[in-house]
Write an enzyme that holds these catalytic residues in place. Structure first.
Site, short mmCIF file in Angstrom:
data_model
loop_
_atom_site.label_atom_id
_atom_site.label_comp_id
_atom_site.label_asym_id
_atom_site.label_seq_id
_atom_site.Cartn_x
_atom_site.Cartn_y
_atom_site.Cartn_z
CG HIS A 180 -1.91 1.05 1.27
ND1 HIS A 180 -3.08 1.00 0.57
CD2 HIS A 180 -1.93 2.22 1.94
CE1 HIS A 180 -3.78 2.09 0.79
NE2 HIS A 180 -3.10 2.86 1.62
CB SER A 198 -8.50 2.27 -3.50
OG SER A 198 -7.31 1.97 -2.80
CG HIS A 199 -10.58 3.90 2.46
ND1 HIS A 199 -11.24 4.27 3.61
CD2 HIS A 199 -9.27 3.83 2.81
CE1 HIS A 199 -10.37 4.43 4.59
NE2 HIS A 199 -9.17 4.18 4.13
CG HIS A 204 -8.59 -4.45 1.53
ND1 HIS A 204 -8.03 -3.91 0.39
CD2 HIS A 204 -8.44 -5.79 1.43
CE1 HIS A 204 -7.56 -4.91 -0.36
NE2 HIS A 204 -7.79 -6.05 0.25
NE ARG A 225 -6.58 13.16 6.75
CZ ARG A 225 -7.53 12.26 6.87
NH1 ARG A 225 -8.79 12.65 7.07
NH2 ARG A 225 -7.27 10.97 6.82
CD GLU A 267 -3.21 3.03 8.94
OE1 GLU A 267 -4.35 2.79 8.51
OE2 GLU A 267 -2.18 2.51 8.45
CD GLN A 285 -9.31 8.30 8.73
OE1 GLN A 285 -9.63 9.02 7.80
NE2 GLN A 285 -8.45 7.31 8.58
N1 ADP Z 1 -1.50 4.53 -10.61
C1 ADP Z 1 -0.75 5.61 -10.40
N2 ADP Z 1 -0.50 6.46 -11.38
C2 ADP Z 1 0.22 7.55 -11.16
N3 ADP Z 1 0.72 7.90 -9.99
C3 ADP Z 1 0.49 7.10 -8.98
C4 ADP Z 1 -0.25 5.92 -9.13
N4 ADP Z 1 -0.35 5.32 -7.96
C5 ADP Z 1 0.30 6.11 -7.10
N5 ADP Z 1 0.81 7.19 -7.72
C6 ADP Z 1 1.51 8.29 -7.08
O1 ADP Z 1 2.40 7.77 -6.13
C7 ADP Z 1 2.44 8.61 -4.99
C8 ADP Z 1 2.15 7.84 -3.74
O2 ADP Z 1 0.81 7.45 -3.76
P1 ADP Z 1 -0.04 7.25 -2.43
O3 ADP Z 1 0.76 6.46 -1.50
O4 ADP Z 1 -1.36 6.72 -2.81
O5 ADP Z 1 -0.19 8.75 -1.94
P2 ADP Z 1 -0.46 9.21 -0.45
O6 ADP Z 1 0.78 8.97 0.26
O7 ADP Z 1 -0.76 10.66 -0.60
O8 ADP Z 1 -1.59 8.40 0.07
C9 ADP Z 1 1.44 9.71 -5.20
O9 ADP Z 1 2.11 10.85 -5.63
C10 ADP Z 1 0.58 9.18 -6.28
O10 ADP Z 1 0.02 10.24 -7.02
#
Ligand code: ADP
Ligand code: MG
Lengths: 234, 741, 84, 84
Positions: free
Chosen positions: B42, B87-88, B90, B109, B304, B306
C-alpha cells in the site's frame, strides 16, 4: 443595507450566501464569527446552512449556545431581521426563536434536489418581491428537515399565517407527493409572530443565478435588501 | 526472527534480511513496525512501481506530477486544479459506512496538503449484485454522503457497477478536486533544519494499527480479528481542519502541510523528509496528544487515526500557527523538529526508541519483480449464432432497468452536489462541471472504467476507459486536460493478475500518450481478492468465469479525468433542449457486441472482444464535437456508452423531457440491427442542433472525415423508430428511474 | 460517578427510524416485534461526589442541551460503578 | 413484553459525537463532565410470552440488525411492564 452571515464551526453555506450578497446582489456583507459578541451593525443576520458542530446530538443543538446567538436573540427582540436557512432554521428552532423542531426526513435519507415552494406571505420583508402565491423553484439539501410542532403550536401557526413557504407541485398545489421530507402540513418555512425572524429549509442562495438553474432565490435577497431599513424604523 | 511476528508486520523473511543488512543490526520492535507499514504494498508500491513509470506524467501546464500528495495542472487566470483519486476498498468491505466515509476524508486531506481548497468529490464504486450486496451498497453510499455532506464539499460525479466479482470485494474509489492560485501551491517538503513539526487535529488513538499492511493482504476468514482496525470518521473535525489550513496559507510561517493517512505519523514524517535530500526528523511521541491512556511509542507511530495533519513550521513562529488552530478549537502540538541527518529518530521523552534512515523507510523496500503470464483468452463470441433482435422496445426497457444502466438519481440525490454554488453541470449526464468563481472557466470532471472490457482485454479495456472519460468531458463542451488513476487489481502474485496489471498500464500509457493526457496522480490497490466467507460476507460466489482466482475482481483501472472550457456559457448538457431540433449521431457504428451490457442482459454472456477503438478516429470525433460546441451549433451532446445508441438516445429524451421521432433503422449488411441499437461502438456522440446549423455541422464533419447521420427529430413525448419501437417517456422513465433497488 | 441519560422521541412525534427498523426486523423473520422506538443513550462520566448534586447538574444538562423538549423526553440514572 | 436494547460504540472506537458533546457541555459550564459516550436506545415491543425465548430472539436481533458488531457493543434487558 448590511448583511451579516454567521459562521459556526461546521457551517458551509456561509460563502455561498456571501457570494450572492456581495457578487450578485451587490450589497454590503460581513461575516459574524460564532464567538463574536457584537453584530457589527448588520441590518439582517443570516444563519446559513451547514452542519454546525457536526450537528452532533441534534441539529443546531450546540450551535445555539454560541456567544453570537445571545446577541442575535436580542437583535430579534428589537425587531432586527434574522434569516435562518437550512441549518440556520434548525438553530433558530433550537434557540426558541422559532417554534417547533426539524426532525429526520421521513425517507431517513439526505435529500439534495429541486423543490417547488408556494409563497403564502408576501407582506414580509423577506418576500415582498414575490407574487401572491407565487411558486418558487429552489433546491433543498438536508437529512433532517421534517418540520414538527405539537398540534396546538401548529394550529396557532396556521391561524396567524406564520407559514411562509410550503412544498408544492409545479402548479402550486400543496400535495403529499410534493413533500420531500415528511414535514407537517408540507411546511418549508415559517416566520415568527412579529414577522422579523424567518426560517426555511430550502436554499435561496443556490438559486440566485441562471447558471445554477434559476434565480427565484434572489427575489428573497432583493426583498430583504429593500425592506430591511423600513422594518427597523417601524 | 519469529515468522509470526514478521507476518504480523507483513514483512517477508527476505525483506527482513535486507533490513538487517542495511542497518547492520536487527531492528527493534518499534522500527520493525515502522518498516512493516512503509514497506507494505500500500505504501511502497513494491509490486507496481516499475510499471507505473511507463505512464506519461508531464506535459504543458503540469505543475505537479506523481510524488506529492496530489497532482496539479494550470487551468488559466492564475488558477491550478489539484486532484487525486484513492481507494478505500478493504476498510469498506469490512465496515461499509465508515470505510467509505474515511476514504472520502483521506482524499480530501491530500488536496488540502497541496494548499488547495477542495471543491468537488467523485466516487467510483463496484459492488456484487443486489440485493445480496445491499449491505455494502447502502453503507458505502450513506458513508460517502455522510462525510461529504457534512464537510460541505459537493459530490458531483462517479460511477456504480454491479458484478459478481465484487461480491466480497467492493471497490470504493474517491476522487477529490481542489483549486489553488498557482503561486500558492504547496509541497509537502520538510525543509529547513530546526523547523518545527506540529501535529494538529484529532487526538491519536489506537485506530487502524497495521491498517496499511492490512490493505496489502487478501481478506480471509481471520480478518474479523483485525476488526478494531475500523476507524470512525469525524467530518466536522475535518471541516475545521480544512478551514484552519486555508487560513494557514495566508501566513508565511508554514513551510509545508502533510496529511496523515495510511501508516500515520511514520509515513507522514518519512514522506515529508524523504522529499528533501538529506533531511531527517526527530519525533517525540510523548508530545503527541492522545485519545487513550497507556499507548506505546509503537502504537503512536503507527496509529491511523483520522483527521490529523502534520505541519512544518518556521522555527520560532509556532505560536502564530497555534493561534490559527486555536481559533478553530483545534488541538495542536509541537512533536518534533526537522534535522539534516537523514534519519527518522523517535524518542519518548528522554529515551530514544527508534532510529532509521529515511531512505530505508521510503525507498528501501526491495522491488518485487513479478512475472506476468497471459491466461487463456476468455471464450469467444459467435456473433452469427445470436438470435436476431425480436423486440427492440422490450430490450430497451430491460436495459434501462438493468442495475448497471439505470438512473443514478436515487444515489446522487443523497449527496449534496450543489454546495459551493459552483455546480453548473450537475450529476446525471456525462461529466459534471464546476465554474471557477470569478472567471468564465468551467472545470469538467469524471471517473470511468468498464471493467468487463478490461477483463476481456486489459490492454484495450484500459484504453477504452481513458477514451470514455475523455468523451464524457467532451460531451460537456470541455477539452480533456489531465488524468488521475486508481488501479484496482487482484493478487499480483498470480501471474495472470500481474499480466493484467502490465497490460493495463501499457494500455493506459498508450492512450494517455496518444491523447496527450498527463497522468499527474494516482493510487494502486492490489489483493482485491477474497475467499468466499461464511456468514456476513454474503453467500459464497464463484466470480470470474475464466477461473482466475476463485474470487478475484476484474482488473478495474478507474480513470479520473478533468477537462476545461474557457467560457462556460458554451457548456452542454446531455438532455434534448428544444422541440424540432435535429438529433444527430456523430461517429460510425459496427458489430461491436462483445462485452456489452446487451449481451449480458439479453443473452447472459460476458464474452467476445470489447469494442474496437481507433484513437485517431476518437480524437477526430472529439474535435468535431468541441468545434461545434465552441461555435454554438449544439443544443446538447451525449456520448454513446454502455447500452449503445438506443439507451443513449433514451437518456437524451429522459434528461431533456422531450421525445424523438426517427425513421426505421435499416442497417446495411453485415451490420446487425441489435448492434445498431445496442452495440457499444466507440467514438460516437448523439447531439441535437437546430435545422439552421445543419450545413455547418455537415461541413465540420466532412472536414474531420467523421461520419454524421440524422437519427430523427426532437419532439413529442415518445421515443419512436417507425415500425420498430414506440415507447412513451413515462414508460421509459418507469423502467429507468427505478434506481438501484 | 456515571450518569446514564435516556432520550426518547415523544410519542406524538413520528419515529420513521423506528418504523424502518421494525420492518427490517420483520423481513429478517422477527415478526413478533410489534413496535420499535429509537432514542439516544448518553453516558456521562462526572467528577462529582454527591449523588444529589450530580442529579441536579444532570437534570440541568438535559434541559439545556441533551434533550429538546419539543420532540423528546428524557430520564436518567446516576450509577457509581460504570455500566449497570 | 418489552426489550430495552442499548447499543454503544466500542470503547476503543473513536466517538466524535461524544467528544463534541463533551466540549459543548463544558462551554455551558458543565466542566465536571470528563467523558461522554453516545449510543442508541432501542425499545422493542414483543409478542412473546417466555422471557427465556424473548432473550434468545433479542440477542439474535442485536447480532443481525440492531448493532454493528464491528464498531458497537450491545446489551439488553427484558422488562414486562414497559418503561423501567
Ligand atoms: N497509478 C498511479 N498512477 C500515477 N501515480 C500514482 C499511481 N499510484 C500512485 N501514484 C503516485 O504515487 C504517490 C504515492 O501514492 P499514495 O501512497 O497513494 O499517496 P499518499 O501517500 O498521498 O496516500 C502519489 O504521488 C501518487 O500520485
Ligand atoms: Mg497523501
Amino acid at each position: 443595507m448590511k448583511f451579516g452571515v454567521v459562521v459556526f464551526p461546521g457551517t458551509w453555506s456561509d460563502r455561498d450566501c456571501g457570494w450572492v450578497i456581495d457578487q450578485v446582489l451587490g450589497a454590503e456583507l460581513t461575516y459574524l464569527w460564532h464567538k463574536d459578541t457584537d453584530l457589527k451593525g448588520c441590518d439582517c443576520v443570516i444563519l446559513p446552512g451547514g452542519f454546525a458542530y457536526g450537528d452532533y446530538l441534534r441539529t443546531g443543538a450546540i450551535a445555539r449556545f454560541a456567544p453570537v446567538m445571545e446577541k442575535i436573540g436580542e437583535f430579534a427582540d428589537r425587531g432586527g431581521l434574522v434569516w435562518g436557512i437550512c441549518n440556520g432554521f434548525q438553530v433558530l428552532c433550537e434557540a426558541g426563536l422559532l417554534p417547533g423542531a426539524l426532525i429526520r426526513n421521513a425517507s431517513l435519507e439526505f435529500r439534495c434536489e429541486w423543490t417547488n415552494l408556494v409563497v403564502e406571505r408576501t407582506d414580509l420583508p423577506f418576500t415582498s418581491k414575490c407574487g401572491e402565491r407565487e411558486v418558487l423553484h429552489a433546491p433543498i439539501a438536508h437529512g433532517e428537515g421534517s418540520y414538527f410542532a405539537d398540534p396546538a403550536t401548529l394550529s396557532r401557526l396556521e391561524q396567524r399565517g406564520q407559514v411562509v413557504f410550503r412544498y408544492c407541485d409545479a402548479t402550486g398545489r400543496v400535495v403529499p407527493g410534493a413533500n420531500p421530507n415528511g414535514s407537517l402540513h408540507n411546511i418549508a418555512g415559517i416566520v415568527n409572530a412579529r414577522g422579523n425572524v424567518l426560517g426555511m429549509m430550502p436554499h435561496p442562495e443556490r438559486c440566485s443565478e441562471t447558471e445554477l438553474g434559476g434565480t427565484d432565490g434572489l427575489k428573497l435577497f432583493r426583498s430583504v435588501a429593500e425592506n430591511a431599513l423600513q422594518v427597523l424604523v417601524s | 526472527m519469529d515468522e509470526r511476528r514478521l507476518r504480523e508486520v507483513a514483512l517477508t523473511p527476505d525483506e527482513y534480511k535486507v533490513i538487517v543488512e542495511r542497518l547492520r543490526r536487527a531492528p527493534n520492535e518499534v522500527e520493525l513496525g515502522m518498516l512493516g507499514v512503509l514497506w507494505s504494498e500500500h505504501c511502497s508500491y513494491k509490486s507496481s512501481k516499475p510499471l507505473l513509470r511507463r505512464l506519461p506524467s508531464s506535459g504543458p501546464g503540469v505543475l505537479q506530477g506523481p510524488g506529492e500528495n496530489a497532482g496539479a495542472i494550470t487551468i488559466g487566470e492564475g488558477w491550478a486544479a489539484v486532484f487525486k483519486i484513492e481507494s478505500h476498498n478493504h476498510p469498506s468491505a469490512i465496515e461499509p459506512y465508515q470505510g467509505a466515509a474515511t476514504g472520502v476524508g483521506g482524499i480530501i486531506r491530500d488536496v488540502i496538503a497541496m494548499g488547495a481548497r477542495p471543491i468537488a468529490l467523485l466516487d467510483s464504486l463496484r459492488f456484487g449484485p443486489l440485493p445480496e450486496s445491499s449491505r455494502h451498497f447502502e453503507g458505502v453510499v450513506a458513508g460517502i454522503g455522510g462525510y461529504g455532506n457534512c464537510i460541505g464539499i459537493p459530490t458531483v460525479g462517479g460511477e456504480i457497477y454491479f458484478d459478481e466479482c465484487y461480491t466480497n470485494n467492493p471497490l470504493v474509489n474517491a476522487m477529490c478536486v481542489g483549486l489553488v492560485r498557482t503561486d500558492e501551491l504547496m509541497r509537502a517538503r520538510a525543509e529547513g533544519t530546526g523547523n518545527s513539526l506540529m501535529l494538529v487535529g484529532a487526538d491519536t488513538g489506537r485506530d487502524g494499527i497495521h491498517g496499511a499492511s492490512f490493505a496489502s493482504v487478501e481478506l480471509d476468514d481471520n480478518s474479523s480479528q483485525r476488526r478494531p482496525a475500523v476507524q470512525v470518521g469525524n467530518p466536522f473535525l475535518e471541516k475545521c481542519l480544512l478551514e484552519a489550513c486555508m487560513d494557514l496559507s495566508h501566513t508565511d510561517a508554514v513551510v509545508a502541510i502533510q496529511d496523515l493517512g495510511a501508516a500515520g505519523l511514520t509515513s507522514a514524517v518519512a514522506e515529508c523528509a524523504g522529499r528533501v535530500e538529506g533531511a531527517g526528523a526527530v519525533i517525540d511521541v510523548a508530545q503527541v496528544p492522545r485519545r487513550e491512556r497507556g499507548m506505546t511509542p509503537y502504537e503512536v507511530m503507527l496509529s491511523e487515526s483520522q483527521e490529523r495533519m502534520l505541519v512544518v513550521v518556521q522555527r520560532g513562529r509556532e505560536r502564530e500557527v497555534e493561534s490559527i488552530f486555536n481559533a478553530w478549537d483545534l488541538t495542536s502540538a509541537v512533536i518534533g523538529q526537522v534535522t539534516d541527518d537523514g534519519l527518522l529518530t523517535v524518542v519518548d521523552g528522554s529515551d530514544q526508541v527508534g532510529r532509521l534512515p529515511i531512505t530505508l523507510l521510503t525507498d528501501g523496500a526491495p522491488v518485487r519483480r513479478l512475472v506476468g503470464i497471459a491466461p487463456d483468452p476468455p471464450f469467444g463470441l459467435e456473433i452469427d449464432a445470436l438470435p436476431p433482435l425480436a423486440d427492440a422496445g422490450g430490450t430497451l426497457l430491460r436495459l434501462l432497468a438493468s442495475p448497471n444502466l439505470s438512473s443514478r438519481r436515487g444515489v446522487f440525490r443523497r449527496y449534496d452536489h450543489m454546495v459551493g454554488d459552483a455546480t453548473i453541470v450537475p450529476p446525471g449526464g456525462d461529466a459534471a462541471m464546476l465554474r471557477v468563481k470569478g472567471t468564465k472557466l468551467g472545470l469538467a470532471m469524471t471517473t470511468d472504467c468498464n471493467a468487463r472490457y478490461c477483463h476481456l482485454d486489459p490492454h484495450l479495456g484500459a484504453q477504452l476507459a481513458v477514451a470514455e472519460a475523455a468523451r464524457n468531458i467532451v460531451a460537456t463542451g470541455a477539452r480533456p486536460l489531465a488524468v488521475t488513476d486508481c488501479l484496482n487489481f487482484a493478487n499480483p502474485d498470480r501471474p495472470e493478475v500481474y499480466w493484467e496489471l502490465e497490460e493495463t498500464i501499457a494500455g493506459l500509457a498508450y492512450a494517455c500518450r496518444t491523447m496527450e493526457l498527463p497522468v499527474v496522480s494516482g493510487n494502486v490497490s492490489l489483493y482485491n481478492e477474497s475467499f468466499p466467507t461464511r456468514g456476513e460476507g454474503g453467500p459464497a460466489q464463484s466470480a470470474r468465469p475464466d477461473g482466475v482466482g476463485q474470487s478475484a475482481i476484474y482488473p478495474t483501472p478507474v480513470v479520473g479525468m478533468i477537462g476545461l472550457i474557457d467560457d462556460y456559457s458554451k457548456r452542454l448538457g446531455a438532455g434534448l433542449r428544444a422541440e424540432g431540433d435535429f438529433v444527430l449521431m456523430i461517429g460510425s457504428t459496427h458489430n461491436d457486441l462483445g462485452g456489452t451490457e446487451y449481451l449480458k442482459v439479453e443473452h447472459g454472456h460476458v464474452a467476445g472482444r470489447p469494442p474496437a477503438l481507433d484513437l485517431t478516429r476518437e480524437q477526430a470525433v472529439n474535435r468535431v464535437v468541441l468545434a461545434a460546441a465552441q461555435s454554438g451549433y449544439l443544443h446538447s451532446a451525449h456520448d454513446c456508452a454502455e447500452g449503445g445508441m438506443l439507451v443513449a438516445l433514451a437518456e437524451c429524451c429522459l434528461l431533456g423531457g422531450i421525445g424523438v421521432r426517427c425513421p426505421a433503422v435499416r442497417p446495411e449488411a453485415p451490420l446487425r440491427l441489435d448492434a445498431a441499437f445496442f452495440g457499444e461502438s466507440q467514438s460516437r456522440f448523439i447531439v441535437s442542433v437546430t435545422s439552421r446549423a445543419m450545413p455547418e455541422m455537415q461541413s465540420l464533419a466532412r472536414r474531420h472525415n467523421v461520419e454524421l447521420s440524422l437519427l430523427g427529430l426532437a419532439g413529442g413525448d415518445t421515443l419512436e423508430f417507425e415500425g420498430q419501437l414506440k415507447l412513451t417517456l413515462a414508460e421509459l422513465r418507469q423502467a429507468w428511474d427505478v434506481l438501484v433497488p | 460517578m456515571i450518569a446514564i441519560v435516556i432520550v426518547t422521541p415523544k410519542p406524538v412525534v413520528n419515529d420513521p427510524q423506528g418504523v424502518t427498523v421494525k420492518q427490517g426486523l420483520a423481513s429478517l423473520g422477527f415478526s413478533e416485534v410489534s413496535d420499535v422506538r429509537i432514542g439516544k443513550y448518553i453516558e456521562l462520566k462526572l467528577e462529582e461526589s454527591s449523588e444529589h448534586a450530580a442529579r441536579e447538574r444532570v437534570e440541568a444538562m438535559c434541559r439545556q442541551l441533551l434533550a429538546n423538549h419539543v420532540i423528546e423526553d428524557f430520564r436518567f440514572d446516576i450509577v457509581r460503578d460504570g455500566r449497570r
